[in-house]
Design a protein around this motif. Structure first.
Motif, short mmCIF file in Angstrom:
data_model
loop_
_atom_site.label_atom_id
_atom_site.label_comp_id
_atom_site.label_asym_id
_atom_site.label_seq_id
_atom_site.Cartn_x
_atom_site.Cartn_y
_atom_site.Cartn_z
N ASP A 277 0.83 -1.20 0.00
CA ASP A 277 0.00 0.00 0.00
C ASP A 277 0.87 1.25 0.00
O ASP A 277 0.56 2.24 -0.69
CB ASP A 277 -0.92 0.01 1.22
N THR A 278 1.94 1.22 0.78
CA THR A 278 2.85 2.38 0.84
C THR A 278 3.49 2.63 -0.52
O THR A 278 3.52 3.77 -1.01
CB THR A 278 3.95 2.13 1.89
N ILE A 279 3.98 1.56 -1.15
CA ILE A 279 4.65 1.71 -2.44
C ILE A 279 3.66 2.18 -3.51
O ILE A 279 3.97 3.08 -4.31
CB ILE A 279 5.29 0.37 -2.86
N VAL A 280 2.46 1.60 -3.52
CA VAL A 280 1.45 1.99 -4.52
C VAL A 280 1.08 3.46 -4.36
O VAL A 280 1.00 4.22 -5.34
CB VAL A 280 0.20 1.10 -4.39
N ALA A 281 0.86 3.91 -3.13
CA ALA A 281 0.47 5.31 -2.91
C ALA A 281 1.58 6.26 -3.32
O ALA A 281 1.34 7.29 -3.96
CB ALA A 281 0.12 5.51 -1.43
N GLN A 282 2.81 5.92 -2.97
CA GLN A 282 3.93 6.80 -3.33
C GLN A 282 4.16 6.81 -4.83
O GLN A 282 4.48 7.86 -5.42
CB GLN A 282 5.19 6.35 -2.59
N SER A 283 3.97 5.65 -5.49
CA SER A 283 4.13 5.59 -6.94
C SER A 283 3.05 6.39 -7.65
O SER A 283 3.32 7.08 -8.65
CB SER A 283 4.11 4.13 -7.39
N ASP A 284 1.80 6.31 -7.14
CA ASP A 284 0.72 7.11 -7.72
C ASP A 284 1.03 8.60 -7.61
O ASP A 284 0.75 9.38 -8.54
CB ASP A 284 -0.60 6.81 -7.01
N GLU A 285 1.60 9.00 -6.50
CA GLU A 285 1.96 10.41 -6.32
C GLU A 285 3.04 10.82 -7.32
O GLU A 285 3.00 11.92 -7.88
CB GLU A 285 2.45 10.63 -4.89
N GLN A 286 3.99 9.92 -7.54
CA GLN A 286 5.03 10.20 -8.54
C GLN A 286 4.43 10.39 -9.93
O GLN A 286 4.84 11.28 -10.68
CB GLN A 286 6.03 9.04 -8.61
N ALA A 287 3.48 9.52 -10.31
CA ALA A 287 2.90 9.58 -11.65
C ALA A 287 2.11 10.86 -11.88
O ALA A 287 1.98 11.32 -13.02
CB ALA A 287 2.00 8.37 -11.88
N ASP A 288 1.58 11.44 -10.82
CA ASP A 288 0.92 12.75 -10.89
C ASP A 288 -0.19 12.78 -11.94
O ASP A 288 -0.34 13.75 -12.69
CB ASP A 288 1.95 13.85 -11.17
N GLY A 289 -0.96 11.69 -12.01
CA GLY A 289 -2.11 11.67 -12.91
C GLY A 289 -1.81 11.29 -14.34
O GLY A 289 -2.74 11.19 -15.15
N LEU A 290 -0.55 11.10 -14.70
CA LEU A 290 -0.21 10.74 -16.07
C LEU A 290 -0.55 9.28 -16.34
O LEU A 290 -0.32 8.41 -15.49
CB LEU A 290 1.27 10.98 -16.35
N SER A 291 -1.05 9.00 -17.53
CA SER A 291 -1.35 7.62 -17.91
C SER A 291 -0.06 6.88 -18.26
O SER A 291 1.01 7.50 -18.40
CB SER A 291 -2.28 7.60 -19.13
N VAL A 292 -0.17 5.56 -18.40
CA VAL A 292 0.99 4.77 -18.79
C VAL A 292 1.53 5.24 -20.14
O VAL A 292 2.74 5.36 -20.34
CB VAL A 292 0.64 3.27 -18.84
N ARG A 293 0.64 5.54 -21.09
CA ARG A 293 1.08 6.01 -22.41
C ARG A 293 1.80 7.36 -22.31
O ARG A 293 2.79 7.60 -22.98
CB ARG A 293 -0.12 6.11 -23.37
N ASP A 294 1.28 8.25 -21.45
CA ASP A 294 1.95 9.53 -21.24
C ASP A 294 3.36 9.32 -20.69
O ASP A 294 4.32 9.96 -21.15
CB ASP A 294 1.15 10.40 -20.26
N LEU A 295 3.47 8.43 -19.72
CA LEU A 295 4.78 8.17 -19.11
C LEU A 295 5.72 7.51 -20.11
O LEU A 295 6.92 7.82 -20.13
CB LEU A 295 4.60 7.28 -17.88
N GLU A 296 5.19 6.62 -20.95
CA GLU A 296 6.02 5.98 -21.96
C GLU A 296 6.59 7.02 -22.92
O GLU A 296 7.78 6.97 -23.27
CB GLU A 296 5.20 4.95 -22.75
#
Length: 496
Positions: A277-296
């Motif tokens: 849960d900690t890792i998922v929450a922190q990772s979601d914060e890192q992504a800042d709403g960007l989709s996987v395609r945006d990040l790619e």
């Protein structure tokens, strides 16, 4: 020559088109290799198409060398996909039983001389080839995501793999711009993933113990050692860290640290729901709403910039890119399209990219020069100024340029360029480019350029040599009777 080149291209079958298999498809298509893909997942066609679009977008930024695109055909079964393949690349999920079953099926239906490769990231090839009738043709070809950009591929043989199969695999991967790493001994996890796993274990402990968040750990890599690793790796980086001495000097300084209790490599934190849960929450914060395609796409843009920066210094993966571009240029020279040389030549076109526009939404001044320079390069390729000519110690350098900005160009506009040879002699080439909006036909800009033929060793102007001299002379002669284009010979400030 073009027919011979087409015949030499291997027929490739991909079994699995997820993140890795789709990445293979992207690299193969961008290198002119026709591919047959089988993946039973109902979303496979959509996911594959999105991966191909990502690869096209990235390679358009990675290199301006002309490329023949390969085709992709979907097959309804493994047998259909591999029946005519020269190379089969299996990229199914990392499940030993599934991979063994698939590889045995591939072995039954692929031609007897087809090379069979698995993209596994850590399963031993000796285990994977156990159920094959022809195990000698199985090698591991482990790539890295995104496969269409990252050149590393680990090539690993099993106990019954033939040396000839490893040689073929390395040659095939090299031909599509990759850097095959021939793993000397079969070992779990191979080389790169064992290194990554050590870092990953430490990262999990640092999160588990509350020392750092996922974002802070990523910052510790991307702002520091990650930038060095892109060009030098670990050992060469540490050699420099030792100062003016050699590696022995480095170990004298830092070797004792190997005995300090800095790491927990032999221990792994339990992946409890709380830690997840900690890792998922922190990772979601890192992504800042960007989709996987945006990040790619953000990742791809950064990788392209790094690769191009390394190419400018002829370092590491940048050198590999430069060498592969030279091969692509030679291949393109064998397939130069037929054009009517008695008219202005239409040899180049490209879209206005989103990162080419300024705060007004218009293409910036420097990008006009980029388009014109690319058009000059297209003309030089047309007259076959290729890698072999450059290796002979000669080239054409631009000595003078005059650009007229006549209309605005916006993001996503398609620009087509028409090229006319105004004059040429044994040492000079005088070109005029007209840049038009492909949709409206509006003239966006013109560029007039004087190029000088030089000896690249001395840097001095010298006469052109054959066959280039004759090819440029032929076009110049044909264009001599054309009307002088409007704007040719203008000077800055001249009234219209």
């Amino acid at each position: 020559m073009a027919a011979e080149a087409a015949a030499a291209r291997p027929r490739v079958a991909l079994i699995g088109s997820g993140v890795i298999g789709g990445g293979w498809a992207g690299r193969l298509v961008q290198n002119g290799v026709d591919t047959v893909v089988h993946d039973p997942h109902p979303e496979a066609p959509r996911r594959l198409q999105e991966m191909l679009e990502n690869a096209e977008r990235a390679w358009d930024r990675l290199t301006l060398v002309p490329r023949r695109r390969g085709s992709v055909t979907l097959a309804g079964s493994v047998a259909e996909a591999v029946e005519s393949a020269d190379v089969v690349q299996e990229s199914a999920p990392e499940n030993e039983e599934l991979k063994r079953r698939l590889l045995a099926e591939i072995d039954r239906h692929a031609p007897a001389d087809a090379l069979v490769c698995s993209s596994t990231s850590g399963l031993l090839p000796t285990l994977l080839q156990a159920d094959m009738t022809r195990p000698e043709r199985l090698v591991v070809g482990h790539p890295f995501n995104p496969v269409y950009l990252l050149p590393l591929v680990e090539v690993v043989a099993g106990e019954r793999t033939a040396v000839e199969a490893v040689d073929r695999a390395c040659a095939f991967y090299s031909s599509i711009g990759m850097a095959p790493l021939r793993v000397r001994r079969e070992v779990d996890g191979f080389v790169s993933d064992r290194l990554l796993e050590a870092l990953w274990r430490e990262a999990l402990w640092l999160v588990h113990d509350g020392v750092a968040t996922t974002g802070e750990i990523d910052d510790a890599i991307r702002y520091g050692p990650g930038l060095r690793w892109a060009q030098m790796g670990t050992f060469l980086t540490y050699r420099i860290a030792g100062g003016e001495g050699d590696m022995r000097h480095f170990f004298a300084q830092f070797g004792p640290a190997l005995q300090w209790p800095w790491t927990r490599l032999m221990d792994v934190p339990e992946l409890t729901e709380e830690l997840l849960d900690t890792i998922v929450a922190q990772s979601d914060e890192q992504a800042d709403g960007l989709s996987v395609r945006d990040l790619e796409r953000r990742r791809d843009d950064n990788l392209v910039a790094i690769l191009q920066a390394l190419r400018s210094g002829d370092d590491a993966a940048g050198r590999l890119l430069r060498e592969h571009e030279e091969r692509l240029l030679d291949a393109a020279a064998d397939a130069i399209p037929e054009v009517d040389e008695s008219e202005p030549l239409r040899l180049h076109g490209e879209p206005v990219r989103t990162d080419w526009v300024d705060y007004n939404g218009h293409m910036t001044e420097s990008r006009y020069l980029d388009v014109l320079a690319n058009a000059s390069d297209a003309f030089l390729r047309h007259v076959e100024l290729n890698a072999s000519y450059l290796e002979g110690g000669h080239s054409l350098y631009t000595a003078e340029t005059h650009i007229r900005h006549l209309a605005e160009a916006h993001a996503s506009d398609r620009l087509d360029v028409e090229t006319q040879v105004l004059a040429a002699d044994e040492k000079r080439l005088h070109l005029f480019h007209t840049v038009r909006n492909a949709g409206s036909g509006t003239t966006v800009a013109t560029g007039e350029h004087m190029l000088l033929h030089v000896d690249t060793g001395s840097g001095r102007v010298c006469p052109m040599v054959e066959p280039l001299a004759g090819r440029i002379g032929r076009v110049a002669s044909l264009h001599a009777g054309l009307p002088v284009p409007e704007g040719a010979g203008r000077y800055i400030g001249q009234p219209r």
